[in-house]
Design an enzyme around this catalytic site. Structure first.
Site, PDB file in Angstrom:
ATOM      1  N   THR A 148       0.979  -1.234  -0.004  1.00 24.22           N
ATOM      2  CA  THR A 148       0.079   0.095  -0.015  1.00 24.22           C
ATOM      3  C   THR A 148       0.830   1.341  -0.118  1.00 24.22           C
ATOM      4  O   THR A 148       0.666   2.066   0.918  1.00 24.22           O
ATOM      5  CB  THR A 148      -0.814   0.007   1.267  1.00 24.22           C
ATOM      6  OG1 THR A 148      -0.053   0.173   2.319  1.00 24.22           O
ATOM      7  CG2 THR A 148      -1.751  -1.093   1.320  1.00 24.22           C
ATOM      8  N   LEU A 187      -0.320   4.853   0.896  1.00 29.48           N
ATOM      9  CA  LEU A 187      -1.701   4.641   1.311  1.00 29.48           C
ATOM     10  C   LEU A 187      -1.589   3.967   2.821  1.00 29.48           C
ATOM     11  O   LEU A 187      -1.049   2.826   2.856  1.00 29.48           O
ATOM     12  CB  LEU A 187      -2.751   3.990   0.418  1.00 29.48           C
ATOM     13  CG  LEU A 187      -3.324   4.568  -0.977  1.00 29.48           C
ATOM     14  CD1 LEU A 187      -3.854   3.671  -1.679  1.00 29.48           C
ATOM     15  CD2 LEU A 187      -4.207   5.642  -0.456  1.00 29.48           C
ATOM     16  N   HIS A 235      10.649   2.099  17.861  1.00 29.33           N
ATOM     17  CA  HIS A 235       9.999   0.901  17.236  1.00 29.33           C
ATOM     18  C   HIS A 235       9.925  -0.076  18.619  1.00 29.33           C
ATOM     19  O   HIS A 235      10.819  -0.104  19.602  1.00 29.33           O
ATOM     20  CB  HIS A 235      10.388   0.124  16.246  1.00 29.33           C
ATOM     21  CG  HIS A 235      11.755  -0.352  16.079  1.00 29.33           C
ATOM     22  ND1 HIS A 235      11.559  -1.782  16.395  1.00 29.33           N
ATOM     23  CD2 HIS A 235      12.834  -0.022  15.825  1.00 29.33           C
ATOM     24  CE1 HIS A 235      12.920  -2.174  16.005  1.00 29.33           C
ATOM     25  NE2 HIS A 235      13.696  -1.275  16.135  1.00 29.33           N
ATOM     26  N   ASP A 262      17.970  -4.127  20.175  1.00 31.75           N
ATOM     27  CA  ASP A 262      17.382  -3.674  19.117  1.00 31.75           C
ATOM     28  C   ASP A 262      15.931  -3.982  19.170  1.00 31.75           C
ATOM     29  O   ASP A 262      15.813  -5.212  18.781  1.00 31.75           O
ATOM     30  CB  ASP A 262      18.059  -4.014  17.695  1.00 31.75           C
ATOM     31  CG  ASP A 262      17.387  -3.430  16.600  1.00 31.75           C
ATOM     32  OD1 ASP A 262      16.354  -2.596  16.607  1.00 31.75           O
ATOM     33  OD2 ASP A 262      17.798  -3.866  15.490  1.00 31.75           O
ATOM     34  N   GLU A 300       8.949  -2.251  12.508  1.00 29.21           N
ATOM     35  CA  GLU A 300       9.808  -1.324  12.042  1.00 29.21           C
ATOM     36  C   GLU A 300      10.967  -2.489  11.259  1.00 29.21           C
ATOM     37  O   GLU A 300      11.375  -2.188  10.285  1.00 29.21           O
ATOM     38  CB  GLU A 300      10.671  -0.792  13.159  1.00 29.21           C
ATOM     39  CG  GLU A 300      11.776   0.217  12.709  1.00 29.21           C
ATOM     40  CD  GLU A 300      13.039  -0.106  12.571  1.00 29.21           C
ATOM     41  OE1 GLU A 300      13.996   0.532  12.195  1.00 29.21           O
ATOM     42  OE2 GLU A 300      13.345  -1.644  13.000  1.00 29.21           O
ATOM     43  N   GLU A 301      11.115  -3.625  11.913  1.00 32.41           N
ATOM     44  CA  GLU A 301      11.891  -4.746  11.321  1.00 32.41           C
ATOM     45  C   GLU A 301      11.738  -5.094  10.251  1.00 32.41           C
ATOM     46  O   GLU A 301      12.735  -5.359   9.266  1.00 32.41           O
ATOM     47  CB  GLU A 301      12.141  -5.827  12.283  1.00 32.41           C
ATOM     48  CG  GLU A 301      12.908  -5.281  13.645  1.00 32.41           C
ATOM     49  CD  GLU A 301      14.516  -4.834  13.667  1.00 32.41           C
ATOM     50  OE1 GLU A 301      14.660  -4.910  12.470  1.00 32.41           O
ATOM     51  OE2 GLU A 301      15.050  -4.550  14.608  1.00 32.41           O
ATOM     52  N   ASP A 358      16.064   4.766  18.769  1.00 29.01           N
ATOM     53  CA  ASP A 358      15.703   3.395  18.319  1.00 29.01           C
ATOM     54  C   ASP A 358      16.689   2.311  19.205  1.00 29.01           C
ATOM     55  O   ASP A 358      16.068   2.199  20.300  1.00 29.01           O
ATOM     56  CB  ASP A 358      16.001   2.997  16.851  1.00 29.01           C
ATOM     57  CG  ASP A 358      15.803   1.366  16.164  1.00 29.01           C
ATOM     58  OD1 ASP A 358      15.963   0.749  17.288  1.00 29.01           O
ATOM     59  OD2 ASP A 358      15.804   1.457  14.975  1.00 29.01           O
ATOM     60  N   HIS A 408      20.263  -8.623  15.811  1.00 33.48           N
ATOM     61  CA  HIS A 408      19.156  -9.407  14.921  1.00 33.48           C
ATOM     62  C   HIS A 408      19.536 -10.987  15.169  1.00 33.48           C
ATOM     63  O   HIS A 408      18.945 -11.688  14.550  1.00 33.48           O
ATOM     64  CB  HIS A 408      19.252  -9.126  13.530  1.00 33.48           C
ATOM     65  CG  HIS A 408      18.684  -7.490  13.334  1.00 33.48           C
ATOM     66  ND1 HIS A 408      18.183  -7.318  12.215  1.00 33.48           N
ATOM     67  CD2 HIS A 408      18.413  -6.626  13.965  1.00 33.48           C
ATOM     68  CE1 HIS A 408      17.785  -6.253  12.132  1.00 33.48           C
ATOM     69  NE2 HIS A 408      17.672  -5.732  13.257  1.00 33.48           N
TER      70      HIS A 408
END
Lengths: 741, 741
Positions: A261, A264, A371, A381, A419-420, A448, A549
């Protein structure tokens, strides 16, 4: 007689006094309405001192402990738990905000199939499996054994099987494949690449252009571990270094925001493009693996020795691949096989929003965001940032609830979701509220990861915000020090010489899209700051903190190796909160446009040095750009003079607002929604990301590189076009600073 | 004793009084700063009365006389004379503005070659010229004999020769050529078309698609003259009707603004596309001619009789053409030949700008504009509007110079250049100052032609401005009447029944790009008004006033036939000036968002009626759009309540500003720079022009028509896309009206 005179005089004095009192207090004169004082109130330094004193390491630690109890990948059960946790804190009657709520978007995400994990194997010609890459990271604490730890995967990699001979493609840059392709026919091969140098998804996109059918990505110990590899005594839990089986998960998309999207907000019935029409994601199966497995695969590779710059931390020679393995290897003649079962899903992802209503200018917003979603436990993170945000809201919320404070402007806190997967929560939020945010937002502060490491502050921002960052960080003690400020410490680690200010800490530019500031900077043109505590680069070459991560980014890791005692968390919380209060409470916005001018002049000088001679030869003049930058400088100086010569406390509120609107809205003039038609959300013609690697106007730089390489007149026209676009934008920004009529 | 008591009491009273006076006046208390009263000042009705009384018919007449002395086509010497005239007036020490200046853009224009006029002839097979179309209009007054009268031409038609058999193609719509093509092979033909039904340039663009090689355009007497044709006693100078040799000039481009520099202000070094890359202009030679000549050509045409709707005012049958002429015609077997020598030129065109600085909110602008350039003398188009603008500035300028008045907000007057070539001056202005104008402009008032005819007011506007238009026009006497107001007269000629207000005059929508409001409405999303005096439609069917764009649009024509006594000019000047003062001086902006809601509901009802069933069948829900419109209505009502319940005079200036900003900026939320990628400058998703002919959301309407005709799923997706775009825009606009936090 004397007595009578005395009595008469006394009576007269009493009567006179009564008269004076009646005259002064009893008769209503054209007295100032009560708001006259409110509207001219400036930031209260005592309140800032109080704020700084209340930011508490134990609270920060307990926030982090709570936030990292379980993995909280976007839309998971753990994510929902963090939603409720943040909501509860922001709705706390003693220390919450004015209001807080959960706001959902239906966004397109990508997950491995828990019932059918992705597989990477080495298979011999008779299809026997000789080797299988680990599917889970090795546990060192109970955290890694949580069943909710998601298998390492490349989000948005397509599902599918890919089989082929292995090649080593360095960082997966176009130049890497190009070099490799000179000796190896890459068609039908599987490429193993290391993180760094190119975007995650780009490694696969670049590969597919050469006929590669599958891509593996790993983290080389040289890039992340300063060479350390052994988990018997070197890596976590013995240090902050990444254990051999750790795998960096990540999103492999190029564009930010919900991919179905664009522009939008992703609501229930919003028009969605088909997932097949998404561009900028891997066209071929892609999977990240740990370096323990990569070591096995790379050290067995046949073929020419790769160039020196391609060599990594393994104690073997990195070869190109035959393609495939050495004849002496047990993998001789074998293929590498990827079986990827990733699934695209449209799911509800939540932002949690909270506000403190402004007293004098409620229609001016300062937004602070972080986030909430992680890949696994995400202690660093993003929970290090969430811990900081919750501590800031606790301290400020208490002041509000106790009636001690209400900011001049409204403050909006955003705990962004997903966010990731590509800054999705924040991007959808800016799409949904574009006009309102664009017209009313004074600034955006993004924290962050709050603490990458505990050496020094790092900040990126619009140049106009440099001064408020400096002011705030001079008031905050460096972690573990009473005598040194965050500012004083920072300047030792990273500095530059400013023509105006001499040697100062280096505030970096916000030209990437590395976190949730992206939509605010690039799409909305809002003055923004991204900040954190970070590395001592003399002590490590790690690309990023090693557990990034992976399943090792846990409370244990964070509290033992990243920020024992949570003093760096505290320093960031104090610094960011101080800036937040200043943006919200300052009578005059603490933006310095002369500092912006300095950056534009820097950009201009670089552009002139790099491009002017060649552009002249093409009859393209840089004079209009030079004039524009000079006009911007003149306008900034003139506005500064107006500000300096104003008696702010006695100015009319509408005059103060006039100047504040000039300062707030100047950056909007840099937006051009048509300048970068192929880049979602990039409208800011000064800070848009560039592939040129030049510290100058991105549109000109990229167009110039393209024109220089192709030599086509269409491409040279594009340089001219971008020159005109940037010139007009800077002139427009100067107009915002000039006398309003 | 009594005496002493009396004396004592008197002394006491005197001392008390002295005390009271000292207390009240002698001791400074926290008294209101002087600006406290200024910031809450509202519009002064006495000042409006004074303004109305000073707008003078003789001044209007003399303005017009001066402005129309010579032809003043854009960039001509005559144009430069009007520049100097306007400048002189706005710099007048007694009745000028605070400042005024000339602002040039280098824009791409198109002219016939004065040394080599365009030729249209009938040539027989041996290439003898049998007939030549007039190159100049027949003179009736010295005006037509001015050597500066430009030959009739189609601006932006390419130069070149075209020869072929003539066909009559009605209005040059695609459907016209389609029908014609069913019986005639149009390849290699010349088409003669009448004005109306399709845009000027579209007649040629549509033609070329069928292989037509040249296009003539004429004005049919049926469309312009209520059938009258004879200049012996019927047409000008005997009446307002067009003489037989009159030719409507015009610009044949589709897009507005300088065609070489879309979205960039056309400065010296601005990047320009190549003229060959311009789209939306005639691809084949095109020339307008008078109906005297068209009569000769059309009445001689062979072939089938054209349909009844194609028949015009000539006393002959309009045939399709053989192609070519009847065997009985002296033109039998002959071709029509166009020799077009138009030249594209990049020339300096000037806007003249003037400002009155605002006292309280100088950073809020009310803009009033009118173009200055004409095709020939342009008495009606545009000088009737310039005469009005100059009279408004004279009256207001005098008040300012005499120190009697200074508006709350700044007023900017724009005398736009090169409007006739495509709204160029105003479009370049909005491109250059995009951000500043977008952030600060409260409203734009456009008066191009001020008087088309003297029957009734006509106004088009954003619906939110309906109420201020009504308020102002109720205070102005209808031309030639003391008892009837402009409003009362208007409601008789054009009205509608509003659910909220009952029967009211019809304020039209601003969905076209017919004058300089286009950039303000469509590109900037600024609340705008376009107004004029116009026809009694029971008395004429003329498409427009008959001398439009001809050499007969002169002072003589205007003062004899359009507005004898200049009373309609006066009514427009009073109405527009009254609105201008209200926009500039009202404490609270006189915008009514409930009236906007009414229009959105109208649009929604139409869309639901026309589309919902079919969309449901495609699984596309209209519920989000319905919710958005309902949310807008709720927000408008809620804001209205806030306004109604406020004690405005005692509100804080920042609270008033907050509401005003909501009202001012709401319309910006309707902008989407990506919604109509093929239409220059059209960003307003409510008012963008549509080819559907439906009074509803243009993006949805056009996409629906396309999808219905093609049936392709891509096209149905586009309907869904536009539904989401409009929904998000309306939700965003509602958010602007909602509580700010």
């Amino acid at each position: 007689m004397i007595k009578e005179v005395v009595i008469g005089t006394l009576c007269g004095a009493v009567v006179l006094t009564i008269g004076i009192l009646i005259g002064h207090f009893g008769i209503k004169k054209n007295s100032a309405p009560s708001w006259v004082n409110d509207v001219s109130k400036d930031v209260d330094e005592n309140l800032i001192k109080q704020f700084l004193s209340e930011v508490d390491t134990v609270q920060l630690q307990e926030n982090l402990r709570e936030l990292t109890k379980v993995p909280h990948m976007a839309t998971s059960q753990g994510d929902e738990q963090t939603v409720q946790f943040v909501l509860k804190r922001w709705q706390d009657p003693e220390s919450g905000l004015d209001k807080a709520w959960q706001q959902e978007y239906k966004v397109y995400l990508s997950f491995p199939n828990p019932n059918n994990p992705n597989k990477v194997t080495v298979v011999n010609p008779s299809n026997s499996v000789l080797f299988t890459v680990r599917e889970r990271e090795k546990p060192y604490t109970p955290d890694q054994e949580d069943p909710e730890v998601v298998q390492p995967f490349a989000a948005y990699s397509p599902p599918g099987n890919a089989v082929g001979k292995l090649v080593y493609a360095n960082q997966g840059k176009p130049s890497d494949y190009h070099l490799l392709n000179q000796t190896i026919d890459l068609r039908g091969t599987i490429a193993i690449t290391r993180y760094g140098g190119a975007g995650r998804g780009a490694k696969a996109i670049n590969a597919a252009a050469f006929g590669v059918v599958g891509v593996l990505v790993y983290t080389d110990p040289l890039d992340i571990n300063d060479g350390f590899m052994s988990d018997t005594n070197e890596t976590y839990p013995h240090s902050w270094y990444l254990p051999p089986t750790g795998v960096e998960r990540g999103s492999y998309n190029k564009d930010f925001g919900d991919l179905l999207t664009p522009y939008l907000a992703a609501k229930e019935d919003t028009y969605r493009i088909s997932p097949e029409d998404i561009t900028g994601i891997p066209p071929i199966p892609t999977q990240p693996i740990g370096f323990e497995d990569a070591y096995r695969l790379i050290c067995e590779l046949d073929g020419k020795k790769a160039p020196d710059e391609w060599q990594g931390g393994f104690n073997c020679t990195y070869n190109f691949g035959g393609p495939g393995f050495k004849p002496t290897s047990s993998f001789n003649n074998s293929d590498v096989k990827l079986e990827i079962f990733n699934q695209g899903k449209i799911l509800n992802s939540s932002n949690v929003m909270g506000v403190i209503r402004g007293s004098v200018e409620p229609d001016r917003y300062v937004i602070y965001g972080n986030h909430r979603d992680s890949w696994v436990h995400g202690a660093i993170d993003p929970s290090s940032g969430t811990a900081v945000m919750l501590e800031i809201t606790r301290v400020l919320g208490r002041m509000v609830k106790q009636g001690k404070w209400r900011p001049r402007r409204s403050i909006i806190f955003g705990s962004w979701g997903a966010e990731e997967f590509g800054l999705i929560g924040s991007a959808e939020y800016t799409e949904e509220y574009f006009t309102k945010l664009s017209e009313r937002t004074v600034g955006y502060i993004n924290v962050d990861i709050s603490v990458f490491a505990n050496a020094t502050l790092s900040a990126s921002a619009m140049p106009s915000m440099q001064s408020v960052i400096f002011k705030a960080t001079k008031q905050v003690s460096a972690p573990g020090s009473d005598s040194t400020s965050v500012y004083d410490n920072w300047i030792r680690y990273s500095n530059r010489t400013s023509p105006a200010h001499g040697v100062i800490p280096r505030v970096r530019y916000l030209n990437g899209a590395g976190s949730d500031y992206a939509a605010f900077v690039h799409y909305l043109g809002i003055a923004s700051i991204d900040m954190s505590y970070t590395y001592d680069r003399s002590k490590t070459n790690a690309r990023i903190y090693p557990a990034y991560h992976t399943a090792y980014d846990t409370f244990d890791y964070a509290s033992k190796f990243i920020d024992p005692g949570f003093v760096s968390h505290q320093a960031v919380g104090r610094s960011a909160g101080n800036i937040l209060i200043r943006l919200a409470d300052s009578l005059l916005l603490p933006f310095n446009c002369n500092d912006y001018a300095e950056s534009l002049e820097d950009y201009l000088n670089t552009a002139v040095t790099l491009y002017e001679a060649q552009l002249k030869a093409k009859n393209i003049s840089m004079e209009p750009l030079k004039n524009a930058v000079a006009n911007f400088r003149r306008a900034a100086e003139q506005l500064d003079k107006v500000i300096q010569s104003s008696d702010l406390a006695n100015e009319t509120p509408l005059n103060i607002r006039k100047i504040n609107d000039q300062l707030m809205l100047m950056d909007r003039a840099f937006l051009n929604p048509l300048a970068f038609p192929d880049e979602y959300g990039f409208r800011h013609v000064i800070w848009a990301s560039s592939s040129s690697g030049k510290a100058t106007f991105p549109g000109i730089a990229d167009a110039f590189a393209q024109a220089e390489s192709s030599g086509s007149s269409t491409d040279w026209n594009k340089v001219h076009y971008h020159l005109s676009v940037v010139t007009q934008a800077i002139e427009g920004a100067a107009d915002m600073l000039n006398e309003v009529i």
